[in-house]
Design a protein around this motif. Sequence first.
Motif, mmCIF file in Angstrom:
data_model
loop_
_atom_site.group_PDB
_atom_site.id
_atom_site.type_symbol
_atom_site.label_atom_id
_atom_site.label_comp_id
_atom_site.label_asym_id
_atom_site.label_seq_id
_atom_site.Cartn_x
_atom_site.Cartn_y
_atom_site.Cartn_z
ATOM 1 N N GLY A 44 19.751 33.653 48.387
ATOM 2 C CA GLY A 44 18.694 32.850 47.767
ATOM 3 C C GLY A 44 17.408 33.605 47.529
ATOM 4 N N GLN A 45 17.479 34.916 47.448
ATOM 5 C CA GLN A 45 16.277 35.738 47.309
ATOM 6 C C GLN A 45 15.537 35.444 46.020
ATOM 7 O OE1 GLN A 45 17.007 39.952 47.423
ATOM 8 N NE2 GLN A 45 14.894 40.471 46.948
ATOM 9 N N PHE A 70 6.493 45.482 49.964
ATOM 10 C CA PHE A 70 6.430 44.450 48.927
ATOM 11 C C PHE A 70 5.292 44.784 47.981
ATOM 12 C CE2 PHE A 70 8.395 42.330 52.493
ATOM 13 C CZ PHE A 70 9.401 41.587 51.912
ATOM 14 N N GLU A 71 5.619 44.883 46.727
ATOM 15 C CA GLU A 71 4.614 45.153 45.711
ATOM 16 C C GLU A 71 3.777 43.896 45.472
ATOM 17 O OE1 GLU A 71 5.679 45.741 41.376
ATOM 18 O OE2 GLU A 71 5.342 47.787 42.053
ATOM 19 N N ALA A 72 2.500 44.083 45.199
ATOM 20 C CA ALA A 72 1.620 42.960 44.871
ATOM 21 C C ALA A 72 2.160 42.235 43.642
ATOM 22 C CB ALA A 72 0.198 43.460 44.616
ATOM 23 N N GLN A 73 1.939 40.923 43.582
ATOM 24 C CA GLN A 73 2.489 40.116 42.494
ATOM 25 C C GLN A 73 1.935 40.484 41.131
ATOM 26 O OE1 GLN A 73 1.861 36.049 43.884
ATOM 27 N NE2 GLN A 73 4.064 35.862 44.173
ATOM 28 N N LEU A 102 2.686 36.762 57.227
ATOM 29 C CA LEU A 102 2.033 36.954 55.939
ATOM 30 C C LEU A 102 2.925 37.492 54.833
ATOM 31 C CD1 LEU A 102 0.565 40.327 55.695
ATOM 32 C CD2 LEU A 102 0.729 39.446 58.003
ATOM 33 N N GLY A 103 4.186 37.718 55.122
ATOM 34 C CA GLY A 103 5.102 38.253 54.118
ATOM 35 C C GLY A 103 5.442 37.240 53.038
ATOM 36 N N PRO A 104 5.982 37.711 51.911
ATOM 37 C CA PRO A 104 6.251 36.835 50.772
ATOM 38 C C PRO A 104 7.494 35.960 50.904
ATOM 39 C CG PRO A 104 6.674 39.113 50.190
ATOM 40 C CD PRO A 104 6.135 39.110 51.573
ATOM 41 N N PHE A 116 9.775 31.450 48.803
ATOM 42 C CA PHE A 116 8.466 32.095 48.779
ATOM 43 C C PHE A 116 7.545 31.472 49.814
ATOM 44 C CE2 PHE A 116 8.968 33.848 44.369
ATOM 45 C CZ PHE A 116 8.684 35.152 44.730
ATOM 46 N N ASN A 117 6.723 32.303 50.415
ATOM 47 C CA ASN A 117 5.642 31.852 51.283
ATOM 48 C C ASN A 117 4.426 31.686 50.383
ATOM 49 O OD1 ASN A 117 3.538 31.561 53.091
ATOM 50 N ND2 ASN A 117 3.769 33.593 53.999
#
Length: 188
Positions: A44-45, A70-73, A102-104, A116-117
């Motif tokens: 479900g990523q 994780f790359e910024a959005q 704090l991860g996405p 998504f967080n």
Amino acid sequence: MSAAGLFLCLVSALALPTFSSSSQSLASATSDQRDADRVVGLPGQPESPSVSGYVTVNERNGRALFYWFFEAQTTPEEKPLLLWLNGGPGCSSIGYGAASELGPLRVVRRGAALEFNEYAWHKEANLLFLESPVGVGFSYTNTSSDLDKLNDDFVGHYVPQLAELVYDRNTDKKGKAYTNLKGFIVRI
């Protein structure tokens, strides 16, 4: 290798956009290593460009630290890099910092899927989670006696030492890249 030295080695190996002269983002990068470390196909990523893998910190002892980036959005090449190290030694940066704080991505409680967080910090920064020292989370050593040495002398005081190293290298401009350090936080 100190935590600060390891961090600079990791940043160089990943060629993270904040620390390189390139404006190339993770999504458009063509590096074979980055492609091999790309995270895809988790249950479900949601779409969230990230890479993970290992950085060898001591070949002789077989020590390697696990990272997840994780790359910024939006406009990742313009966003700062935030290095997240959970405390310890003994506390996983992936299990707590990335997955709980704090991860996405968050694990959906009723299943084995991700979501998504909405409060993730990657909206404003590139996030680098590092499992440190060896023996924590997915980081490992092939030398059992390394695990007997996990004290402050071996592990170091990560964040203050890293900030000092970056400051010293910025001051001593003998061909080294400049790192625009804005600050650091130590939460107790």
